[in-house]
Write an enzyme that holds these catalytic residues in place. Structure first.
Site, short mmCIF file in Angstrom:
data_model
loop_
_atom_site.label_atom_id
_atom_site.label_comp_id
_atom_site.label_asym_id
_atom_site.label_seq_id
_atom_site.Cartn_x
_atom_site.Cartn_y
_atom_site.Cartn_z
N LYS A 60 43.93 24.50 23.16
CA LYS A 60 44.11 25.54 24.17
C LYS A 60 44.15 25.00 25.60
O LYS A 60 44.54 25.70 26.52
CB LYS A 60 43.03 26.62 24.05
CG LYS A 60 42.95 27.31 22.72
CD LYS A 60 44.24 27.93 22.23
CE LYS A 60 44.81 28.96 23.12
NZ LYS A 60 45.82 29.80 22.40
N SER A 277 39.73 26.16 11.68
CA SER A 277 41.18 26.37 11.70
C SER A 277 41.93 25.10 11.31
O SER A 277 43.09 25.17 10.88
CB SER A 277 41.64 26.89 13.06
OG SER A 277 41.48 25.92 14.04
#
Ligand code: PLP
Length: 327
Positions: A60, A277
């Site tokens: 991110k 994830s």
């Protein structure tokens, strides 16, 4: 006071000296993880792109930098404004880090049940937090954030990662080219787990432009109630504006248990503790790779696992380890 100029650099050339931490975003390595997928044909490889090597510790950082930099360029972000967003954690850490480096205050709206490590990390970067109900997940944080901005809109700059085109653009301009270069154009399949969808949309678009035959595959939680922090089960969520499912070649549903088990395996056999994830993405990459006669599968590992050590992820680990010792 905001420090000028620091956001100018996009991604560093590898090994270059950096004047600001934001220059260290990107240029993450690929690791061959093929041995984590037993039974592959001899000419099939799986490479993991290790996004935990970004300075904020996750994929991110890229989207956050592109969105903040665009805000500075357009004047939407200027001295006196606070950066605000709803985030399940990694975007918050990235914005907090970038805000600290550039001298802008940051307020983060997040579900109250995100891991303790994440809360402490954003506080360490000087960010303020507002918590939404844990039961409402990331959608609850989105709604509360909208309400806060509605009260004093002139006070805030909201990158809005779910609807901001600069989120996928970050991956179009950095993640995609890095993968193309690192595989010398030999990548055949790209696999990523989906939260906002920024990683898969931007990287997928770039790779398909270079070679339309490249398959773009999403790893998605198999159920609305899942334990994969940062990921969305699209059918039961507010679908992000930047997410266009018609651009994907395939979605692989991932059970939470399967993702957790792969996190344990990655730790014990590859020497890397990653987040849920990454386990989810590897599950999908294995499903895809096992059907191939030849190919180069690149899968994104969005972060490392140190920020999840106090979460449910590690509750089942002892049992798994015991079972592994017995077999
Ligand atoms: C841990 C983790 N994995 C994967 C993702 C998905 O990335 P994207 O938002 O680019 O789809 C996110 C963030 O949303 C995340 O925090």
């Amino acid at each position: 006071m905001p420090r000028a100029g620091g956001a100018a650099a996009a991604t560093r050339a590898p090994h270059q000296r950096a004047a600001s931490v934001v220059e260290l975003i990107g240029h993450t390595p690929l690791l061959d993880v093929s041995r984590l997928a037993p039974g592959l044909a001899p000419h099939v490889r799986i490479y993991a792109k290790l996004e935990g090597f970004n300075p904020g510790g996750s994929v991110k950082d890229r989207a956050a930098l592109w969105m903040v930099r665009h805000g500075l360029e357009t004047g939407a972000l200027q001295p006196g404004k606070t950066i605000i967003d709803s985030t399940s954690g990694n975007t918050g850490i990235a914005l907090a880090m970038i805000g600290a480096a550039l001298g802008y205050p940051v307020t983060l709206v997040m579900p109250e049940n995100v891991s303790r490590e994440r809360k402490v990390t954003v506080h360490a970067f000087g960010a303020q937090t507002v918590y939404s109900s844990g039961l409402e997940g990331s959608d609850g944080a989105i709604i509360l954030c909208r309400k806060l901005i509605g009260e004093t809109p002139q006070r805030y700059f909201k990158p809005d990662q779910y609807n901001n085109a600069l989120n996928p653009q970050a991956h179009y301009e950095s993640t995609g080219p890095e993968i193309w270069e690192a595989t010398q154009g030999r990548v055949t399949h790209f696999v990523a787990s989906i939260g906002t969808g920024g990683t898969i949309m931007g990287t997928g678009r770039y790779l398909k432009e270079r070679n339309p035959a490249i398959q773009v595959i999403a790893a998605e939680p198999d159920d609305a109630l899942h334990g994969l922090e940062g990921l969305k089960h699209m059918a039961s969520s507010i679908v992000p504006g930047i997410y266009h499912e018609d651009e994907l070649d395939r979605k692989v549903p991932v059970p939470t248990d399967a993702a957790y088990e792969l996190v344990y395996q990655i730790g014990a056999t590859a020497g890397m503790v990653v987040g849920q994830s990454s386990g989810a993405a590897l599950h999908a990459a294995r499903v895809v790779a096992r059907d191939l006669k030849e190919g180069v599968v690149v899968v994104v590992f969005p972060d490392f696992g140190d920020r999840y050590l106090s979460t449910n992820l590690w509750i089942g680990w002892g049992e798994w380890l015991e079972q592994r010792r017995r077999t």
